[in-house]
Design a protein around this motif. Structure first.
Motif, PDB file in Angstrom:
ATOM      1  N   ARG A   1      -9.271 -32.958  81.292  1.00  0.00           N
ATOM      2  CA  ARG A   1      -9.040 -33.455  82.649  1.00  0.00           C
ATOM      3  C   ARG A   1      -7.892 -32.702  83.313  1.00  0.00           C
ATOM      4  NH1 ARG A   1      -4.096 -36.126  84.689  1.00  0.00           N
ATOM      5  NH2 ARG A   1      -4.701 -36.896  86.742  1.00  0.00           N
ATOM      6  N   ASN A   2      -6.814 -32.462  82.575  1.00  0.00           N
ATOM      7  CA  ASN A   2      -5.667 -31.757  83.141  1.00  0.00           C
ATOM      8  C   ASN A   2      -5.952 -30.284  83.365  1.00  0.00           C
ATOM      9  OD1 ASN A   2      -3.120 -33.586  83.329  1.00  0.00           O
ATOM     10  ND2 ASN A   2      -4.036 -34.161  81.388  1.00  0.00           N
TER      11      ASN A   2
ATOM     12  N   ALA B   1       9.770 -28.681  82.487  1.00  0.00           N
ATOM     13  CA  ALA B   1       9.885 -29.270  83.826  1.00  0.00           C
ATOM     14  C   ALA B   1       8.515 -29.601  84.388  1.00  0.00           C
ATOM     15  CB  ALA B   1      10.623 -28.311  84.756  1.00  0.00           C
ATOM     16  N   GLY B   2       7.533 -28.705  84.182  1.00  0.00           N
ATOM     17  CA  GLY B   2       6.192 -28.971  84.684  1.00  0.00           C
ATOM     18  C   GLY B   2       5.553 -30.164  84.002  1.00  0.00           C
ATOM     19  N   ALA B   3       5.752 -30.283  82.694  1.00  0.00           N
ATOM     20  CA  ALA B   3       5.189 -31.424  81.962  1.00  0.00           C
ATOM     21  C   ALA B   3       5.787 -32.734  82.453  1.00  0.00           C
ATOM     22  CB  ALA B   3       5.439 -31.242  80.463  1.00  0.00           C
ATOM     23  N   GLY B   4       7.102 -32.741  82.621  1.00  0.00           N
ATOM     24  CA  GLY B   4       7.758 -33.955  83.099  1.00  0.00           C
ATOM     25  C   GLY B   4       7.327 -34.328  84.494  1.00  0.00           C
TER      26      GLY B   4
ATOM     27  N   ASP C   1      -0.691 -28.349  78.988  1.00  0.00           N
ATOM     28  CA  ASP C   1       0.472 -27.533  79.350  1.00  0.00           C
ATOM     29  C   ASP C   1       0.627 -26.359  78.403  1.00  0.00           C
ATOM     30  OD1 ASP C   1       1.239 -29.052  81.562  1.00  0.00           O
ATOM     31  OD2 ASP C   1       2.385 -30.449  80.344  1.00  0.00           O
ATOM     32  N   LEU C   2       0.266 -26.560  77.134  1.00  0.00           N
ATOM     33  CA  LEU C   2       0.341 -25.473  76.158  1.00  0.00           C
ATOM     34  C   LEU C   2      -0.625 -24.345  76.520  1.00  0.00           C
ATOM     35  CD1 LEU C   2       1.436 -24.381  73.458  1.00  0.00           C
ATOM     36  CD2 LEU C   2      -0.411 -25.635  72.311  1.00  0.00           C
ATOM     37  N   VAL C   3      -1.826 -24.697  76.982  1.00  0.00           N
ATOM     38  CA  VAL C   3      -2.794 -23.684  77.409  1.00  0.00           C
ATOM     39  C   VAL C   3      -2.247 -22.897  78.602  1.00  0.00           C
ATOM     40  CG1 VAL C   3      -5.093 -23.315  78.375  1.00  0.00           C
ATOM     41  CG2 VAL C   3      -4.772 -24.971  76.521  1.00  0.00           C
ATOM     42  N   GLN C   4      -1.687 -23.607  79.572  1.00  0.00           N
ATOM     43  CA  GLN C   4      -1.108 -22.924  80.731  1.00  0.00           C
ATOM     44  C   GLN C   4       0.035 -22.008  80.319  1.00  0.00           C
ATOM     45  OE1 GLN C   4       0.302 -25.530  83.827  1.00  0.00           O
ATOM     46  NE2 GLN C   4       1.010 -23.860  85.130  1.00  0.00           N
TER      47      GLN C   4
ATOM     48  N   LEU D   1       7.516 -23.617  70.011  1.00  0.00           N
ATOM     49  CA  LEU D   1       8.737 -24.103  70.648  1.00  0.00           C
ATOM     50  C   LEU D   1       8.426 -24.675  72.028  1.00  0.00           C
ATOM     51  CD1 LEU D   1      11.910 -24.226  70.536  1.00  0.00           C
ATOM     52  CD2 LEU D   1      11.871 -22.096  71.847  1.00  0.00           C
ATOM     53  N   GLY D   2       7.566 -23.979  72.794  1.00  0.00           N
ATOM     54  CA  GLY D   2       7.199 -24.487  74.112  1.00  0.00           C
ATOM     55  C   GLY D   2       6.510 -25.831  74.024  1.00  0.00           C
ATOM     56  N   TYR D   3       5.615 -25.991  73.030  1.00  0.00           N
ATOM     57  CA  TYR D   3       4.923 -27.274  72.855  1.00  0.00           C
ATOM     58  C   TYR D   3       5.919 -28.372  72.493  1.00  0.00           C
ATOM     59  CZ  TYR D   3       1.675 -30.792  71.156  1.00  0.00           C
ATOM     60  OH  TYR D   3       0.984 -31.970  70.958  1.00  0.00           O
TER      61      TYR D   3
END
Length: 287
Positions: free
Chosen positions: A32-33, A96-99, A132-135, A171-173
């Motif tokens: 969905r995201n 920041a994008g995830a939040g 977000d990890l894919v992006q 680390l990003g995840y």
């Protein structure tokens, strides 16, 4: 009545195990995201432009003025020193994008709708962080191409290089879970964006990402070398073959700098466990 009951028994789906349901629900939310991201391409575009600007500015503005231990003032040496730091900064800024995304869903009442559905409790957050990890992976791939264009090179095999990018994405995840907790703790997406960035700047700059640690005051050297961000940067440099021969891995003798790959894995796993637990707990209580 008996025939109706039998029909219900036939039609009713077989119950799934907790792990299976959680995985399936998380993948549905992630899909969905991802679909939402494709419908708002500027989300990906702006996420790519900023790190590309960092690569170009740091390479050509600071590349000829910062001395690297063992190499002196060298634009070529600084490129190889810099890129792991830029890559790490890029994946952590996804926080920041995830939040902001989760705060926006909370603000619109979407989280309340998800909570009313018979789905795994952590699936909404897990799906969001996976998307977000894919992006982030897409952004990192584009950034690697730009880095190659400005002269960055690796000196290890493809397996080692891929492992380096894998540690960066891990680390990003991990940091997106910090963003998830922030997004659930504030009232607006704007506050989530600010809250997701305000602590990232000191974390990324008090590190070995952009300048050598040996030029910092002694107390900051210890902080920088025990920084989880620094461990991943050092691990990426080692796996990319961007370390400088003859230069000690650590100025203070810190264990994470002496064993950066293992330290990076430990730090990322610890951050995921702690902040996923806190975020899921916050999600259950969020209104």
């Amino acid at each position: 009545m008996s025939s109706t009951a039998e029909a219900v028994k036939i039609v009713a789906p077989r119950p799934r195990g907790g792990i299976v349901q959680s995985v399936n629900d998380s993948l549905v939310v992630a899909r969905r995201n991802l679909i939402r991201m494709t419908r708002i391409p500027e989300m990906i575009l702006f996420g790519i432009i900023q790190p590309v600007m960092f690569v170009v500015l740091f390479t050509y503005v600071f590349g000829g003025s910062i001395a690297i231990p063992g190499a002196g003032v060298s634009a070529g040496a600084y490129k190889e020193f810099l890129m792991a730091g830029i890559f790490a900064q890029t994946v952590t800024f996804a926080t920041a994008g995830a939040g902001a995304g989760i705060a926006d869903d909370m603000h619109k009442g979407l989280i309340d709708r998800f909570r009313s559905l018979p789905m795994a409790r952590g699936a909404v957050l897990t799906g969001r962080t996976l998307a977000d990890l894919v992006q982030t992976a897409i952004t990192l791939a584009v950034l690697a191409v730009v880095a190659l264009l400005v002269g960055w090179r690796t000196h290890e095999g493809i397996g080692s290089v891929l492992a380096g990018f894998g540690l960066l994405l891990l680390l990003g995840y991990a940091f997106t879970w910090i963003g998830a907790l922030i997004g659930l703790s504030v009232r607006t997406p704007e506050a989530a964006t600010s809250g997701g960035l305000i602590w990232l700047f000191p974390l990324t700059f008090i590190s070995n990402a952009f300048v050598p640690v040996n030029g910092m005051p002694t107390f900051l050297q210890h902080v920088a070398e025990w920084n989880p961000f620094s461990a991943t940067v050092a691990a990426a440099r080692e796996l990319f073959g961007n370390t400088i021969p003859g230069v000690p891995q650590s100025v203070t003798g810190a264990w994470p700098m002496e064993h950066p790959v293992l330290a990076s894995l430990i730090w990322s796993a610890l951050i995921i466990v702690v902040f996923r637990t806190l975020a899921v707990r916050k999600y259950r209580r969020a209104a």
